[in-house]
Design a protein around this motif. Structure first.
Motif, PDB file in Angstrom:
ATOM      1  N   GLU A  33       0.698   1.335  -4.025  1.00 40.47           N
ATOM      2  CA  GLU A  33       0.932  -0.071  -4.384  1.00 40.47           C
ATOM      3  C   GLU A  33       1.988  -0.678  -3.471  1.00 40.47           C
ATOM      4  O   GLU A  33       1.840  -1.785  -2.968  1.00 40.47           O
ATOM      5  CB  GLU A  33       1.410  -0.181  -5.842  1.00 40.47           C
ATOM      6  CG  GLU A  33       0.352   0.073  -6.862  1.00 40.47           C
ATOM      7  CD  GLU A  33      -0.504  -1.148  -7.140  1.00 40.47           C
ATOM      8  OE1 GLU A  33      -0.157  -2.255  -6.690  1.00 40.47           O
ATOM      9  OE2 GLU A  33      -1.520  -0.986  -7.816  1.00 40.47           O
ATOM     10  N   TYR A  34       3.068   0.049  -3.249  1.00 40.78           N
ATOM     11  CA  TYR A  34       4.176  -0.434  -2.424  1.00 40.78           C
ATOM     12  C   TYR A  34       3.698  -0.718  -0.995  1.00 40.78           C
ATOM     13  O   TYR A  34       3.989  -1.775  -0.437  1.00 40.78           O
ATOM     14  CB  TYR A  34       5.295   0.613  -2.404  1.00 40.78           C
ATOM     15  CG  TYR A  34       6.464   0.244  -1.538  1.00 40.78           C
ATOM     16  CD1 TYR A  34       7.512  -0.516  -2.041  1.00 40.78           C
ATOM     17  CD2 TYR A  34       6.538   0.668  -0.218  1.00 40.78           C
ATOM     18  CE1 TYR A  34       8.600  -0.852  -1.257  1.00 40.78           C
ATOM     19  CE2 TYR A  34       7.621   0.331   0.573  1.00 40.78           C
ATOM     20  CZ  TYR A  34       8.642  -0.422   0.052  1.00 40.78           C
ATOM     21  OH  TYR A  34       9.711  -0.757   0.845  1.00 40.78           O
ATOM     22  N   GLU A  35       2.984   0.204  -0.405  1.00 40.66           N
ATOM     23  CA  GLU A  35       2.543   0.052   0.986  1.00 40.66           C
ATOM     24  C   GLU A  35       1.608  -1.142   1.179  1.00 40.66           C
ATOM     25  O   GLU A  35       1.635  -1.777   2.222  1.00 40.66           O
ATOM     26  CB  GLU A  35       1.850   1.328   1.480  1.00 40.66           C
ATOM     27  CG  GLU A  35       2.782   2.497   1.657  1.00 40.66           C
ATOM     28  CD  GLU A  35       3.806   2.298   2.762  1.00 40.66           C
ATOM     29  OE1 GLU A  35       3.499   1.615   3.761  1.00 40.66           O
ATOM     30  OE2 GLU A  35       4.916   2.824   2.633  1.00 40.66           O
ATOM     31  N   PHE A  36       0.807  -1.449   0.178  1.00 39.42           N
ATOM     32  CA  PHE A  36      -0.127  -2.562   0.307  1.00 39.42           C
ATOM     33  C   PHE A  36       0.485  -3.892  -0.147  1.00 39.42           C
ATOM     34  O   PHE A  36       0.032  -4.953   0.257  1.00 39.42           O
ATOM     35  CB  PHE A  36      -1.422  -2.268  -0.461  1.00 39.42           C
ATOM     36  CG  PHE A  36      -2.315  -1.318   0.286  1.00 39.42           C
ATOM     37  CD1 PHE A  36      -3.352  -1.800   1.078  1.00 39.42           C
ATOM     38  CD2 PHE A  36      -2.117   0.052   0.239  1.00 39.42           C
ATOM     39  CE1 PHE A  36      -4.164  -0.941   1.789  1.00 39.42           C
ATOM     40  CE2 PHE A  36      -2.926   0.924   0.943  1.00 39.42           C
ATOM     41  CZ  PHE A  36      -3.954   0.433   1.729  1.00 39.42           C
ATOM     42  N   LEU A  37       1.503  -3.841  -0.984  1.00 38.90           N
ATOM     43  CA  LEU A  37       2.135  -5.048  -1.484  1.00 38.90           C
ATOM     44  C   LEU A  37       3.279  -5.519  -0.595  1.00 38.90           C
ATOM     45  O   LEU A  37       3.525  -6.720  -0.464  1.00 38.90           O
ATOM     46  CB  LEU A  37       2.658  -4.786  -2.905  1.00 38.90           C
ATOM     47  CG  LEU A  37       3.089  -5.965  -3.751  1.00 38.90           C
ATOM     48  CD1 LEU A  37       1.942  -6.951  -3.920  1.00 38.90           C
ATOM     49  CD2 LEU A  37       3.550  -5.464  -5.106  1.00 38.90           C
ATOM     50  N   TYR A  38       3.961  -4.590   0.053  1.00 42.22           N
ATOM     51  CA  TYR A  38       5.144  -4.901   0.856  1.00 42.22           C
ATOM     52  C   TYR A  38       4.902  -5.948   1.939  1.00 42.22           C
ATOM     53  O   TYR A  38       5.666  -6.921   2.022  1.00 42.22           O
ATOM     54  CB  TYR A  38       5.693  -3.606   1.472  1.00 42.22           C
ATOM     55  CG  TYR A  38       6.931  -3.801   2.299  1.00 42.22           C
ATOM     56  CD1 TYR A  38       8.185  -3.814   1.709  1.00 42.22           C
ATOM     57  CD2 TYR A  38       6.855  -3.974   3.678  1.00 42.22           C
ATOM     58  CE1 TYR A  38       9.326  -3.988   2.460  1.00 42.22           C
ATOM     59  CE2 TYR A  38       7.990  -4.156   4.439  1.00 42.22           C
ATOM     60  CZ  TYR A  38       9.227  -4.155   3.824  1.00 42.22           C
ATOM     61  OH  TYR A  38      10.349  -4.339   4.577  1.00 42.22           O
ATOM     62  N   PRO A  39       3.864  -5.824   2.782  1.00 39.53           N
ATOM     63  CA  PRO A  39       3.680  -6.833   3.837  1.00 39.53           C
ATOM     64  C   PRO A  39       3.505  -8.254   3.290  1.00 39.53           C
ATOM     65  O   PRO A  39       4.066  -9.206   3.834  1.00 39.53           O
ATOM     66  CB  PRO A  39       2.423  -6.377   4.576  1.00 39.53           C
ATOM     67  CG  PRO A  39       2.275  -4.940   4.251  1.00 39.53           C
ATOM     68  CD  PRO A  39       2.862  -4.764   2.893  1.00 39.53           C
ATOM     69  N   GLN A  40       2.763  -8.389   2.229  1.00 37.97           N
ATOM     70  CA  GLN A  40       2.535  -9.705   1.639  1.00 37.97           C
ATOM     71  C   GLN A  40       3.824 -10.261   1.028  1.00 37.97           C
ATOM     72  O   GLN A  40       4.152 -11.429   1.215  1.00 37.97           O
ATOM     73  CB  GLN A  40       1.445  -9.622   0.575  1.00 37.97           C
ATOM     74  CG  GLN A  40       1.046 -10.960   0.017  1.00 37.97           C
ATOM     75  CD  GLN A  40      -0.086 -10.834  -0.986  1.00 37.97           C
ATOM     76  OE1 GLN A  40      -0.483  -9.748  -1.361  1.00 37.97           O
ATOM     77  NE2 GLN A  40      -0.602 -11.963  -1.421  1.00 37.97           N
ATOM     78  N   ALA A  41       4.574  -9.417   0.335  1.00 36.40           N
ATOM     79  CA  ALA A  41       5.819  -9.863  -0.286  1.00 36.40           C
ATOM     80  C   ALA A  41       6.841 -10.280   0.765  1.00 36.40           C
ATOM     81  O   ALA A  41       7.528 -11.286   0.611  1.00 36.40           O
ATOM     82  CB  ALA A  41       6.393  -8.754  -1.165  1.00 36.40           C
ATOM     83  N   ALA A  77       8.458  -7.015  -7.577  1.00 36.25           N
ATOM     84  CA  ALA A  77       7.660  -5.814  -7.827  1.00 36.25           C
ATOM     85  C   ALA A  77       7.901  -4.776  -6.742  1.00 36.25           C
ATOM     86  O   ALA A  77       8.001  -3.575  -7.033  1.00 36.25           O
ATOM     87  CB  ALA A  77       6.173  -6.172  -7.899  1.00 36.25           C
ATOM     88  N   VAL A  78       8.008  -5.220  -5.492  1.00 37.23           N
ATOM     89  CA  VAL A  78       8.276  -4.298  -4.385  1.00 37.23           C
ATOM     90  C   VAL A  78       9.632  -3.617  -4.599  1.00 37.23           C
ATOM     91  O   VAL A  78       9.775  -2.408  -4.392  1.00 37.23           O
ATOM     92  CB  VAL A  78       8.217  -5.038  -3.024  1.00 37.23           C
ATOM     93  CG1 VAL A  78       8.839  -4.224  -1.917  1.00 37.23           C
ATOM     94  CG2 VAL A  78       6.779  -5.369  -2.675  1.00 37.23           C
ATOM     95  N   GLY A  79      10.629  -4.378  -5.025  1.00 36.59           N
ATOM     96  CA  GLY A  79      11.939  -3.795  -5.298  1.00 36.59           C
ATOM     97  C   GLY A  79      11.886  -2.754  -6.402  1.00 36.59           C
ATOM     98  O   GLY A  79      12.483  -1.672  -6.294  1.00 36.59           O
ATOM     99  N   LYS A  80      11.179  -3.059  -7.477  1.00 34.11           N
ATOM    100  CA  LYS A  80      11.056  -2.113  -8.595  1.00 34.11           C
ATOM    101  C   LYS A  80      10.272  -0.866  -8.170  1.00 34.11           C
ATOM    102  O   LYS A  80      10.615   0.253  -8.550  1.00 34.11           O
ATOM    103  CB  LYS A  80      10.359  -2.766  -9.789  1.00 34.11           C
ATOM    104  CG  LYS A  80      11.204  -3.784 -10.492  1.00 34.11           C
ATOM    105  CD  LYS A  80      12.374  -3.113 -11.173  1.00 34.11           C
ATOM    106  CE  LYS A  80      13.122  -4.120 -12.017  1.00 34.11           C
ATOM    107  NZ  LYS A  80      14.282  -3.514 -12.650  1.00 34.11           N
ATOM    108  N   LEU A  81       9.200  -1.069  -7.399  1.00 34.56           N
ATOM    109  CA  LEU A  81       8.434   0.075  -6.911  1.00 34.56           C
ATOM    110  C   LEU A  81       9.300   0.971  -6.035  1.00 34.56           C
ATOM    111  O   LEU A  81       9.219   2.196  -6.107  1.00 34.56           O
ATOM    112  CB  LEU A  81       7.195  -0.390  -6.138  1.00 34.56           C
ATOM    113  CG  LEU A  81       6.037  -0.886  -6.984  1.00 34.56           C
ATOM    114  CD1 LEU A  81       5.013  -1.593  -6.103  1.00 34.56           C
ATOM    115  CD2 LEU A  81       5.387   0.267  -7.727  1.00 34.56           C
ATOM    116  N   ASN A  82      10.136   0.359  -5.197  1.00 34.97           N
ATOM    117  CA  ASN A  82      11.018   1.133  -4.333  1.00 34.97           C
ATOM    118  C   ASN A  82      11.958   2.003  -5.155  1.00 34.97           C
ATOM    119  O   ASN A  82      12.171   3.177  -4.838  1.00 34.97           O
ATOM    120  CB  ASN A  82      11.808   0.193  -3.414  1.00 34.97           C
ATOM    121  CG  ASN A  82      12.554   0.931  -2.345  1.00 34.97           C
ATOM    122  OD1 ASN A  82      12.091   1.936  -1.827  1.00 34.97           O
ATOM    123  ND2 ASN A  82      13.725   0.439  -2.006  1.00 34.97           N
TER     124      ASN A  82
END
Length: 126
Positions: A55-63, A85-90
């Motif tokens: 999820e992080y790898e696919f969401l990070y560029p967009q965020a 969400a990226v921060g929480k996933l991290n």
């Protein structure tokens, strides 16, 4: 191995995410087997780790492209939920890595410490 094609089927990039997750699962499991750390609990943690990292790898560029705030049609701003969400996933990924005892160093060993700046007291401290 979990069926990641079903896990990510509702996402826009389901096939790419499932392929990424499958490769990551194999890598993590091979690493645990090589270090003789495979337990049923760690297998479940690997599954959650793989899901979160995918999820992080696919969401990070967009965020990152959108930034922490978005513009409303009315001209105001509101918080970008992808950014948070990226921060929480991290944070979750770091916890999973700690639980899985994933080493944070390279094959060559730890990176050398950066040199300390010299001061007037350096000759007394060395």
């Amino acid at each position: 191995m979990p069926t990641y094609s079903r896990v990510f089927e509702a996402h826009g990039q389901a096939e790419e995410m499932a392929a990424f997750a499958a490769v990551l699962w194999k890598e993590r499991m091979a690493d645990l087997k090589a270090r003789k750390l495979v337990t049923s609990g760690r297998v479940r943690i690997v599954d959650r780790y793989v899901r979160a990292l995918t999820e992080y790898e696919f969401l990070y560029p967009q965020a990152m492209a959108e930034g922490p705030t978005l513009q409303a049609e009315s001209g105001g701003q509101f918080a970008n939920m992808r950014w948070h969400a990226v921060g929480k996933l991290n944070e979750q990924i770091m916890k999973f890595e700690a639980a899985l005892a994933i080493p944070a160093k390279h094959d060559e060993g730890d990176a050398p410490a950066p040199p300390r700046p010299k001061s007037k007291a350096s000759r007394y401290l060395d």
